[in-house]
Motif scaffolding. Structure first.
Motif, mmCIF file in Angstrom:
data_model
loop_
_atom_site.group_PDB
_atom_site.id
_atom_site.type_symbol
_atom_site.label_atom_id
_atom_site.label_comp_id
_atom_site.label_asym_id
_atom_site.label_seq_id
_atom_site.Cartn_x
_atom_site.Cartn_y
_atom_site.Cartn_z
ATOM 1 N N LEU A 263 0.824 -1.206 0.000
ATOM 2 C CA LEU A 263 0.000 0.000 0.000
ATOM 3 C C LEU A 263 0.862 1.261 0.000
ATOM 4 N N VAL A 264 1.901 1.250 0.859
ATOM 5 C CA VAL A 264 2.776 2.419 0.932
ATOM 6 C C VAL A 264 3.567 2.586 -0.360
ATOM 7 N N SER A 265 4.016 1.473 -0.945
ATOM 8 C CA SER A 265 4.760 1.550 -2.206
ATOM 9 C C SER A 265 3.896 2.127 -3.323
ATOM 10 N N ARG A 266 2.624 1.772 -3.312
ATOM 11 C CA ARG A 266 1.740 2.194 -4.406
ATOM 12 C C ARG A 266 1.200 3.609 -4.228
ATOM 13 N N TYR A 267 0.795 3.947 -2.983
ATOM 14 C CA TYR A 267 0.109 5.222 -2.762
ATOM 15 C C TYR A 267 0.933 6.237 -1.971
ATOM 16 N N GLY A 268 2.000 5.788 -1.329
ATOM 17 C CA GLY A 268 2.809 6.682 -0.502
ATOM 18 C C GLY A 268 2.326 6.702 0.937
ATOM 19 N N ALA A 269 3.258 6.909 1.850
ATOM 20 C CA ALA A 269 2.928 6.883 3.282
ATOM 21 C C ALA A 269 1.933 7.971 3.658
ATOM 22 N N THR A 270 2.076 9.148 3.060
ATOM 23 C CA THR A 270 1.226 10.276 3.456
ATOM 24 C C THR A 270 -0.249 9.994 3.189
ATOM 25 N N LEU A 271 -0.579 9.537 1.995
ATOM 26 C CA LEU A 271 -1.973 9.270 1.663
ATOM 27 C C LEU A 271 -2.529 8.107 2.497
ATOM 28 N N VAL A 272 -1.749 7.054 2.662
ATOM 29 C CA VAL A 272 -2.204 5.906 3.446
ATOM 30 C C VAL A 272 -2.517 6.324 4.880
ATOM 31 N N LEU A 273 -1.666 7.142 5.466
ATOM 32 C CA LEU A 273 -1.873 7.579 6.858
ATOM 33 C C LEU A 273 -3.073 8.518 6.976
ATOM 34 N N ARG A 274 -3.266 9.384 6.006
ATOM 35 C CA ARG A 274 -4.400 10.312 6.076
ATOM 36 C C ARG A 274 -5.735 9.583 5.932
ATOM 37 N N VAL A 275 -5.807 8.652 5.007
ATOM 38 C CA VAL A 275 -7.044 7.869 4.869
ATOM 39 C C VAL A 275 -7.298 7.071 6.139
ATOM 40 N N GLY A 276 -6.244 6.492 6.688
ATOM 41 C CA GLY A 276 -6.387 5.723 7.917
ATOM 42 C C GLY A 276 -6.882 6.559 9.076
ATOM 43 N N ALA A 277 -6.422 7.814 9.173
ATOM 44 C CA ALA A 277 -6.860 8.692 10.262
ATOM 45 C C ALA A 277 -8.353 8.986 10.178
ATOM 46 N N MET A 373 -3.416 13.424 12.718
ATOM 47 C CA MET A 373 -2.566 12.713 11.756
ATOM 48 C C MET A 373 -2.661 13.329 10.366
ATOM 49 N N LEU A 374 -3.730 14.045 10.065
ATOM 50 C CA LEU A 374 -3.898 14.619 8.720
ATOM 51 C C LEU A 374 -2.751 15.560 8.364
ATOM 52 N N PRO A 375 -2.392 16.535 9.232
ATOM 53 C CA PRO A 375 -1.221 17.365 8.890
ATOM 54 C C PRO A 375 0.108 16.671 9.157
ATOM 55 N N LEU A 376 0.158 15.790 10.162
ATOM 56 C CA LEU A 376 1.424 15.143 10.519
ATOM 57 C C LEU A 376 1.887 14.119 9.487
ATOM 58 N N ALA A 377 0.962 13.577 8.700
ATOM 59 C CA ALA A 377 1.294 12.491 7.777
ATOM 60 C C ALA A 377 2.390 12.877 6.798
ATOM 61 N N ARG A 378 2.501 14.155 6.486
ATOM 62 C CA ARG A 378 3.500 14.594 5.509
ATOM 63 C C ARG A 378 4.922 14.328 6.003
ATOM 64 N N ALA A 379 5.124 14.322 7.334
ATOM 65 C CA ALA A 379 6.462 14.120 7.890
ATOM 66 C C ALA A 379 6.968 12.701 7.667
ATOM 67 N N PHE A 380 6.097 11.758 7.310
ATOM 68 C CA PHE A 380 6.483 10.364 7.126
ATOM 69 C C PHE A 380 7.038 10.090 5.729
ATOM 70 N N ALA A 381 6.847 11.022 4.805
ATOM 71 C CA ALA A 381 7.340 10.812 3.443
ATOM 72 C C ALA A 381 8.857 10.926 3.417
ATOM 73 N N PRO A 382 9.550 10.145 2.584
ATOM 74 C CA PRO A 382 11.004 10.294 2.444
ATOM 75 C C PRO A 382 11.364 11.726 2.084
ATOM 76 N N ALA A 383 12.561 12.148 2.479
ATOM 77 C CA ALA A 383 12.977 13.552 2.297
ATOM 78 C C ALA A 383 12.829 14.003 0.850
ATOM 79 N N GLY A 384 13.192 13.155 -0.112
ATOM 80 C CA GLY A 384 13.082 13.514 -1.524
ATOM 81 C C GLY A 384 11.661 13.793 -1.936
ATOM 82 N N ALA A 385 10.731 12.965 -1.423
ATOM 83 C CA ALA A 385 9.324 13.142 -1.766
ATOM 84 C C ALA A 385 8.782 14.424 -1.164
ATOM 85 N N ARG A 386 9.238 14.762 0.078
ATOM 86 C CA ARG A 386 8.765 15.995 0.717
ATOM 87 C C ARG A 386 9.295 17.206 -0.021
ATOM 88 N N SER A 387 10.595 17.181 -0.329
ATOM 89 C CA SER A 387 11.200 18.362 -0.962
ATOM 90 C C SER A 387 10.643 18.588 -2.354
#
Length: 392
Positions: A263-277, A373-387
């Motif tokens: 799930l994380v590989s396909r959609y990314g950690a941020t989206l998975v965590l936000r939907v889960g929240a 978790m909705l705003p915090l989820a962005r911090a879980f993305a790899p640095a490259g994805a965030r930047s």
């Protein structure tokens, strides 16, 4: 790109992965075996919800102490040694708590269990991130899935032994004793944490990820410690079925954790965590408004699916941000594990205190807070994805 490994090294790494998974499963089995019996312990010792909250507060605080001890010891000894010590403490404390002849003995045994809980929590996650690093790909969700599988076994045992004498809860101590013999991953010769390495750790992004873990353990601990009591006292579930607050929750959590990597590989950690929240908040709304116990069980089940991957993604992200060798990561993970107990305080103690008059109100607390978790989820993305998404 990890260097090619010889067959003996690969076999050793697989054994280490299995050993770490066993430690997680052991922790889950013992913890859930105890928490699903909290209504019975409460009845046996005539504890009010306030008194039970204070006992849980003691366990959480002492687990934090155990995690701090792990951080100190891990600078000099391997996490494998620390883990074995914690398992031994748990194996000694649980039978005493289950068969205690008096309240003071019961409380002292739970205090010892709390320290062991913190040691095993920290050391097992040290082992997990070390094994993940050597594999060179994300595998943390599978370790936390092992914890969940152990919890399922613990809840199943509690259901099967619902009418057995309470001392039989202590029989699970044979599992941590067996786990002592597992082939845990040794620290590479010469690794040690220096003061310079420790001060160079980028704590700010780690703290942001840690806040996400606080939210997970707030919800998870509230569900596992107060869920059985909620079914028992608020929605009048049959006494023998109160473990159903935990068992379906764990099954749903296990399914999502096993699917977590893909799930994380396909959609990314941020989206998975936000939907889960969002799913978790709606699930707790179902729990809070439930008028019958089957509806409450449905809410707890959906809740397990909503929050399941937060913890493994938290540890994985913290280890990635920390960087450095295994000794440095061990020290960071032990300290990072403290966020676990902050969440435990909010989940177990705050839910109980706010819900002293009605646990419906108590469960409304995590229902609202998990949305952070909705705003915090962005911090879980790899640095490259965030930047890539951040201007400038």
């Amino acid at each position: 790109m990890p260097a090619p490994q010889t067959a003996p090294v690969v076999a050793d790494l697989r054994r280490a992965r299995g050993a770490a998974a066993l430690a997680f499963a052991t922790q889950g089995l013992v913890f859930i075996s105890l928490t699903t019996r909290l209504p019975r312990f409460s009845d046996r010792w005539d504890l009010s919800e306030l008194e039970l909250s204070l006992v849980l507060l003691m366990i959480v605080l002492l687990a934090g102490v155990g995690s701090v001890v792990s951080e100190v010891v891990a600078k000099r000894a391997s996490s494998a040694t620390v883990l074995r010590v914690g398992l031994l403490v748990i194996a000694a404390a649980v039978p005493v708590a289950a068969a205690a002849p008096s309240v003071p003995v019961f409380v002292v045994a739970l205090a010892a269990y709390g320290v062991g809980l913190g040691v095993v929590d920290a050391a097992s996650n040290m082992q997990a991130v070390a094994v993940e690093h050597r594999y060179g790909r994300p595998i943390l969700p599978s370790f936390h899935g092992a914890w969940t599988f152990g919890g399922i076994l613990g809840a199943t045992y509690a259901l099967a032994a619902a009418h057995a004498p309470l001392w039989t809860a202590g029989l699970v101590a044979v599992v941590p004793l067996g786990a002592l013999l597992a082939a845990y991953l040794p620290r590479e010769h010469g690794e040690a944490v220096t003061a310079a390495e420790h001060t160079d750790v980028p704590w700010r992004p780690i703290v942001l990820v840690g806040l996400g873990m606080v939210l997970f353990y707030m919800v998870d601990t509230a569900s596992q410690t107060w869920g059985p009591t909620y079914l028992d006292e608020t929605v009048d579930a049959p006494h023998a079925l109160v473990a159903l607050a935990t068992l379906p929750y764990l099954v749903a959590s296990l399914v999502l954790r096993l699917a977590g990597d893909s799930l994380v590989s396909r959609y990314g950690a941020t989206l998975v965590l936000r939907v889960g929240a969002v799913v978790a908040s709606l699930s707790l709304l179902v729990v809070v408004t439930a008028q019958t116990w089957p509806v409450a069980v449905l809410g707890f089940t959906l809740l397990g699916a909503g929050v399941s991957v937060i913890a493994p993604l938290s540890f994985s992200a913290a280890a990635r941000i920390a960087g450095g060798d295994q000794a440095r990561v061990d020290a960071v993970i032990a300290r990072f594990n403290q966020f676990n107990y902050v969440g435990g305080l909010l989940g177990a103690v705050l839910t109980g205190l706010v819900g002293a008059g009605s646990l419906r109100l108590g469960f409304a607390v995590p229902m609202v807070l998990i949305l952070a978790m909705l705003p915090l989820a962005r911090a879980f993305a790899p640095a490259g994805a965030r930047s890539a998404r951040t201007p400038g």
